[in-house]
Motif scaffolding. Sequence first.
Motif, PDB file in Angstrom:
ATOM      1  N   UNK A  17      10.962   9.843   4.592  1.00 19.15           N
ATOM      2  CA  UNK A  17      11.346   9.779   3.182  1.00 19.15           C
ATOM      3  C   UNK A  17      10.166   9.549   2.256  1.00 19.15           C
ATOM      4  N   UNK A  18       9.057   9.012   2.751  1.00 19.20           N
ATOM      5  CA  UNK A  18       7.906   8.761   1.886  1.00 19.20           C
ATOM      6  C   UNK A  18       6.889   9.898   1.915  1.00 19.20           C
ATOM      7  N   UNK A  19       7.243  11.012   2.614  1.00 18.18           N
ATOM      8  CA  UNK A  19       6.314  12.141   2.698  1.00 18.18           C
ATOM      9  C   UNK A  19       6.436  13.078   1.502  1.00 18.18           C
ATOM     10  N   UNK A  20       7.457  12.873   0.639  1.00 17.79           N
ATOM     11  CA  UNK A  20       7.574  13.670  -0.585  1.00 17.79           C
ATOM     12  C   UNK A  20       7.586  12.737  -1.788  1.00 17.79           C
ATOM     13  N   UNK A  21       7.901  13.291  -2.957  1.00 17.27           N
ATOM     14  CA  UNK A  21       7.860  12.489  -4.183  1.00 17.27           C
ATOM     15  C   UNK A  21       9.212  11.895  -4.565  1.00 17.27           C
ATOM     16  N   UNK A  22      10.264  12.205  -3.809  1.00 15.32           N
ATOM     17  CA  UNK A  22      11.603  11.778  -4.224  1.00 15.32           C
ATOM     18  C   UNK A  22      12.267  10.805  -3.255  1.00 15.32           C
ATOM     19  N   UNK A  23      11.734  10.681  -2.052  1.00 14.21           N
ATOM     20  CA  UNK A  23      12.374   9.845  -1.045  1.00 14.21           C
ATOM     21  C   UNK A  23      12.170   8.356  -1.293  1.00 14.21           C
TER      22      UNK A  23
ATOM     23  N   UNK B 263       6.891   2.360   8.312  1.00 11.39           N
ATOM     24  CA  UNK B 263       6.400   2.836   7.023  1.00 11.39           C
ATOM     25  C   UNK B 263       5.404   3.980   7.192  1.00 11.39           C
ATOM     26  N   UNK B 264       4.542   3.879   8.217  1.00 10.09           N
ATOM     27  CA  UNK B 264       3.569   4.946   8.468  1.00 10.09           C
ATOM     28  C   UNK B 264       4.268   6.243   8.852  1.00 10.09           C
ATOM     29  N   UNK B 265       5.263   6.153   9.742  1.00  6.08           N
ATOM     30  CA  UNK B 265       6.006   7.350  10.140  1.00  6.08           C
ATOM     31  C   UNK B 265       6.762   7.951   8.960  1.00  6.08           C
ATOM     32  N   UNK B 266       7.322   7.086   8.097  1.00  6.42           N
ATOM     33  CA  UNK B 266       8.027   7.594   6.923  1.00  6.42           C
ATOM     34  C   UNK B 266       7.066   8.315   5.985  1.00  6.42           C
ATOM     35  N   UNK B 267       5.810   7.837   5.905  1.00  7.54           N
ATOM     36  CA  UNK B 267       4.808   8.485   5.049  1.00  7.54           C
ATOM     37  C   UNK B 267       4.393   9.836   5.616  1.00  7.54           C
ATOM     38  N   UNK B 268       4.326   9.930   6.941  1.00  4.79           N
ATOM     39  CA  UNK B 268       3.905  11.183   7.573  1.00  4.79           C
ATOM     40  C   UNK B 268       5.032  12.201   7.659  1.00  4.79           C
ATOM     41  N   UNK B 269       6.221  11.729   8.065  1.00  7.17           N
ATOM     42  CA  UNK B 269       7.284  12.683   8.395  1.00  7.17           C
ATOM     43  C   UNK B 269       8.600  12.434   7.658  1.00  7.17           C
TER      44      UNK B 269
ATOM     45  N   UNK C   6       5.187  -1.821   9.809  1.00  9.30           N
ATOM     46  CA  UNK C   6       4.067  -0.942   9.463  1.00  9.30           C
ATOM     47  C   UNK C   6       4.232   0.405  10.139  1.00  9.30           C
ATOM     48  N   UNK C   7       4.672   0.385  11.403  1.00  6.86           N
ATOM     49  CA  UNK C   7       4.855   1.643  12.129  1.00  6.86           C
ATOM     50  C   UNK C   7       5.949   2.485  11.480  1.00  6.86           C
TER      51      UNK C   7
ATOM     52  N   UNK D   6       0.804  -1.230   0.000  1.00 10.21           N
ATOM     53  CA  UNK D   6       0.000   0.000   0.000  1.00 10.21           C
ATOM     54  C   UNK D   6       0.835   1.278   0.000  1.00 10.21           C
ATOM     55  N   UNK D   7       2.116   1.182   0.361  1.00  7.60           N
ATOM     56  CA  UNK D   7       2.967   2.378   0.448  1.00  7.60           C
ATOM     57  C   UNK D   7       3.752   2.623  -0.838  1.00  7.60           C
ATOM     58  N   UNK D   8       3.708   1.672  -1.758  1.00  9.60           N
ATOM     59  CA  UNK D   8       4.472   1.812  -2.983  1.00  9.60           C
ATOM     60  C   UNK D   8       3.802   2.822  -3.930  1.00  9.60           C
ATOM     61  N   UNK D   9       4.623   3.522  -4.677  1.00 19.81           N
ATOM     62  CA  UNK D   9       4.113   4.473  -5.679  1.00 19.81           C
ATOM     63  C   UNK D   9       3.614   3.702  -6.894  1.00 19.81           C
ATOM     64  N   UNK D  10       2.616   4.276  -7.556  1.00 17.86           N
ATOM     65  CA  UNK D  10       2.114   3.632  -8.773  1.00 17.86           C
ATOM     66  C   UNK D  10       3.116   3.734  -9.908  1.00 17.86           C
ATOM     67  N   UNK D  11       4.033   4.683  -9.829  1.00 13.40           N
ATOM     68  CA  UNK D  11       5.017   4.883 -10.901  1.00 13.40           C
ATOM     69  C   UNK D  11       6.288   4.072 -10.696  1.00 13.40           C
ATOM     70  N   UNK D  12       6.730   3.980  -9.451  1.00 11.84           N
ATOM     71  CA  UNK D  12       7.994   3.282  -9.186  1.00 11.84           C
ATOM     72  C   UNK D  12       8.000   2.770  -7.752  1.00 11.84           C
TER      73      UNK D  12
END
Length: 507
Positions: free
Chosen positions: A428-434, A420-426, A417-418, A386-392
């Motif tokens: 490397x996964x909170x922007x488009x390049x991380x 990955x969730x934190x990375x999505x909020x704060x 999961x914790x 669920x955390x993967x980008x549709x592009x890459x």
Amino acid sequence: MINALSTDAPIGNGWRVDEAVRAAAIAEHEIETLRDDAALRTITDFAAALCEAPISLVSIVEASRQTFLSRTGLEPSETPRETSFCAYAMLGDDIMVVPDARLDPRFATNPLVTGEMGIRFYAGVPLVSQDGIPLGSLCIIDRTPRAGLTPFQRQGLRVLAADVLNRLSDSRTSAISRATIADSEGRFRVLADSMPQMVWSTLPDGFHDYYNARWYEFTGTAPGSTDGDGWNDIFHPEDQERAWGVWRHSLATGTPYQIEYRLRHRDGTYRWTLGRALPMTDTSGAVTRWIGTCTDIHEQKLASEEREVIAQELSHRIKNIFAVISGLITFAARAHPEFKGIAEDLRHRVTALGRAHDFVRPHSAQSRPQAEQTSLHGLLDALFLPYQSTNASRLHVGGTDVAIDDRSATPLALLFHELATNATKYGALSNDTGAVTVTSIVDGDEIMLIWEEQGGPAVEQPESTGFGAQLIDLSASRQLGGKVAHDWAADGLRVVVEVSKAALSRG
């Protein structure tokens, strides 16, 4: 520790050990004549097959050595007397059984136990001449401990030991030798016909030339009709090619044969059967014969399939429970908007647990995940989907894959999961390049799981420990018995989790 018998020790039949040794040595010229005797080899081959043991010997104990007149599954033709198990067995009145030699004070430090041969289980029938002289033993040996022998195996070994004594006493003339061989083969057939399993044997090239009475009784075929490769015709059509493939592999490699297949019963139905065979080899390692059995396992097979269906149904219902709980959390959050954030975090955690359960639960052939269900990398790939980008792909899993089981899947799912969730909020996964890399490193019995974030915003160590961090520590330290370390580097968070292999998989 005693590994050899005292030559002054009295034995039950009135002989002393030194007298018995001298008496046994009288026939030393006959021992050389009988080395690798074909009739004795037939006996040790069948003894090994009867007891499903890798090694069987006819051993004659002399003053300084024990000589193997016949040996199945063993290269040496003799060993020193001081290491001999048969020197003990020949002095008894009945079969001597050693369930685990490492636990027996007589043999625990014996080089045949502690060394390369690795004897763990031993069973030997005394070979005593008509004059009451202990000569040696007919024995079977295994490299794994056993509880003992079945009554049928005990009876069979006694019959075979009597054949050995007949062969020893009748070895002086070729005429008597031929009679003994014929008698041995007759006893072999009587013994094989009395076994509950179907027994068969083949030439080294796999040509089937013998079946016992049980085979013909079960299949209803005419004697001789399944010789050669005729046996495959009474296999279920869907199993024939597979059975041929496994059998050819065993013939080519000399590895033991084992397969489950459906065999046509005399009433026309097909019943599940377990087929096994062991190769018998000569001193050079060349296969001289295959001896096999077929065991009817139809009822056990059906019961196993029923248990699997029930397990899959129960697991499916548990999966539905995760979905119901997630729905209840969402429903409750609508009535209390002020708890929406907390409810959403809780729902995501329940969903992560559901994905972990779905990965390790029993599956049918259609629903089974593509990744091996004991694979850490497979679990993480399913968890991160669920955390993967549709592009890459933004979460990469690498390193050495590690075995997991249902016990460790839950804390691993909560932990990652914790993160990955934190990375999505704060992170490397909170922007488009991380991006995030998870690497598993194996060092002996220890596993290191490394979470590394790159390309995200600058991070700082929080002033206080939140529930998420506590959950990570709870999963790593309390449930997995490991430890976790955070490195709040400016260019990205790095988390190292150290656990043991045993914590991840009971296997």
